[in-house]
Design a protein around this motif. Structure first.
Motif, PDB file in Angstrom:
ATOM      1  N   GLU A   1      37.043  32.846  21.828  1.00  0.00           N
ATOM      2  CA  GLU A   1      37.398  32.445  23.099  1.00  0.00           C
ATOM      3  C   GLU A   1      36.503  32.141  24.019  1.00  0.00           C
ATOM      4  OE1 GLU A   1      39.530  35.848  24.348  1.00  0.00           O
ATOM      5  OE2 GLU A   1      41.240  35.603  22.853  1.00  0.00           O
ATOM      6  N   ALA A   2      35.243  32.838  23.964  1.00  0.00           N
ATOM      7  CA  ALA A   2      34.050  32.560  24.882  1.00  0.00           C
ATOM      8  C   ALA A   2      33.625  31.174  24.450  1.00  0.00           C
ATOM      9  CB  ALA A   2      33.169  33.751  24.622  1.00  0.00           C
TER      10      ALA A   2
ATOM     11  N   THR B   1      35.205  28.625  23.314  1.00  0.00           N
ATOM     12  CA  THR B   1      36.142  27.588  23.751  1.00  0.00           C
ATOM     13  C   THR B   1      36.185  27.311  25.237  1.00  0.00           C
ATOM     14  OG1 THR B   1      37.708  28.031  21.969  1.00  0.00           O
ATOM     15  CG2 THR B   1      38.532  27.104  23.830  1.00  0.00           C
ATOM     16  N   THR B   2      35.919  28.509  25.896  1.00  0.00           N
ATOM     17  CA  THR B   2      35.912  28.546  27.570  1.00  0.00           C
ATOM     18  C   THR B   2      34.600  27.669  27.942  1.00  0.00           C
ATOM     19  OG1 THR B   2      37.016  30.377  27.696  1.00  0.00           O
ATOM     20  CG2 THR B   2      35.879  29.721  29.673  1.00  0.00           C
TER      21      THR B   2
ATOM     22  N   ARG C   1      34.845  24.269  27.188  1.00  0.00           N
ATOM     23  CA  ARG C   1      35.623  23.462  28.278  1.00  0.00           C
ATOM     24  C   ARG C   1      35.083  23.391  29.424  1.00  0.00           C
ATOM     25  NH1 ARG C   1      39.897  26.159  26.997  1.00  0.00           N
ATOM     26  NH2 ARG C   1      39.477  27.610  28.472  1.00  0.00           N
ATOM     27  N   GLU C   2      34.274  24.557  30.080  1.00  0.00           N
ATOM     28  CA  GLU C   2      33.980  24.545  31.593  1.00  0.00           C
ATOM     29  C   GLU C   2      32.660  24.048  31.710  1.00  0.00           C
ATOM     30  OE1 GLU C   2      34.756  28.530  32.706  1.00  0.00           O
ATOM     31  OE2 GLU C   2      37.060  28.474  32.430  1.00  0.00           O
TER      32      GLU C   2
ATOM     33  N   ASP D   1      29.706  37.292  27.819  1.00  0.00           N
ATOM     34  CA  ASP D   1      30.071  37.052  29.321  1.00  0.00           C
ATOM     35  C   ASP D   1      28.822  36.005  29.783  1.00  0.00           C
ATOM     36  OD1 ASP D   1      32.069  38.466  29.328  1.00  0.00           O
ATOM     37  OD2 ASP D   1      31.198  40.281  30.171  1.00  0.00           O
TER      38      ASP D   1
END
Length: 182
Positions: free
Chosen positions: A11-12, A14-15, A18-19, A60
């Motif tokens: 998830e990290a 992918t985020t 994307r961002e 994070d």
């Protein structure tokens, strides 16, 4: 527990892709001078960072780990290429060198000027003026002395000033460089 970490890591990644993908690609582009190589560098760094669980990786703040992986991968690639150039004549016949004139004419003056710099000089310039690192921080990241970094920066800046003296405002593809520092 490992499965939960793997899910969070996926998830990290992918985020982050994307961002911050454009900012990471811009950073890689400044190092490599080529969009295709920059995209490959970002992909390699993402995989190296997220492929296995690392004790120090904080999901994070994964962008810092990815940027470090990009820098390390780039430097390793330059070293490998240099070794190949030194040994290539032992294995293959040299072929006619490809002219870069057509490619340079399509690039901005800043991109062409960065390409003239040695990989060490370009890396120091990117870390100093794009990442806004101090000389000691650059020296620490690259495993060099402060004096060596200062010399690389001095020579690089002097060469860039000479090459870009007539340029009023260099144009750079904003989409590629969007994002800047983390």
């Amino acid at each position: 527990m490992a499965e939960a970490w793997r899910r969070r890591a996926d998830e990290a990644m992918t985020t982050l892709a994307r961002e911050r993908g454009k900012a990471l690609t811009g950073y890689a582009y400044l190092l490599t001078g080529n969009l295709r190589d920059a995209e490959d560098l970002v992909q390699d760094a993402l995989i190296k960072t997220f492929v296995r669980r690392r004790s120090g990786l904080v999901l994070d703040n994964a962008e810092a780990y990815v940027r470090r992986a990009m820098l390390t991968t780039y430097i390793d690639g330059v070293r490998r290429a240099r070794l190949w150039v030194d040994a290539r004549h032992l294995l293959a016949r040299s072929e006619r060198a490809e002219s870069h004139e057509a490619h340079v004419s399509d690039r901005t003056d800043v991109e062409a000027a960065l390409r003239v710099l040695s990989p060490q000089q370009r890396t120091c310039v990117v870390l100093r003026y794009y990442d806004d690192l101090t000389v000691p921080e650059i020296a620490d990241r690259l495993g060099l002395s402060d004096g060596t970094v200062k010399r690389y920066l001095s020579v690089a800046v002097h060469r860039l000033e000479g090459l870009l003296a007539a340029v009023e405002a260099p144009t750079v593809d904003v989409d590629i460089l969007e994002g800047g520092r983390p």
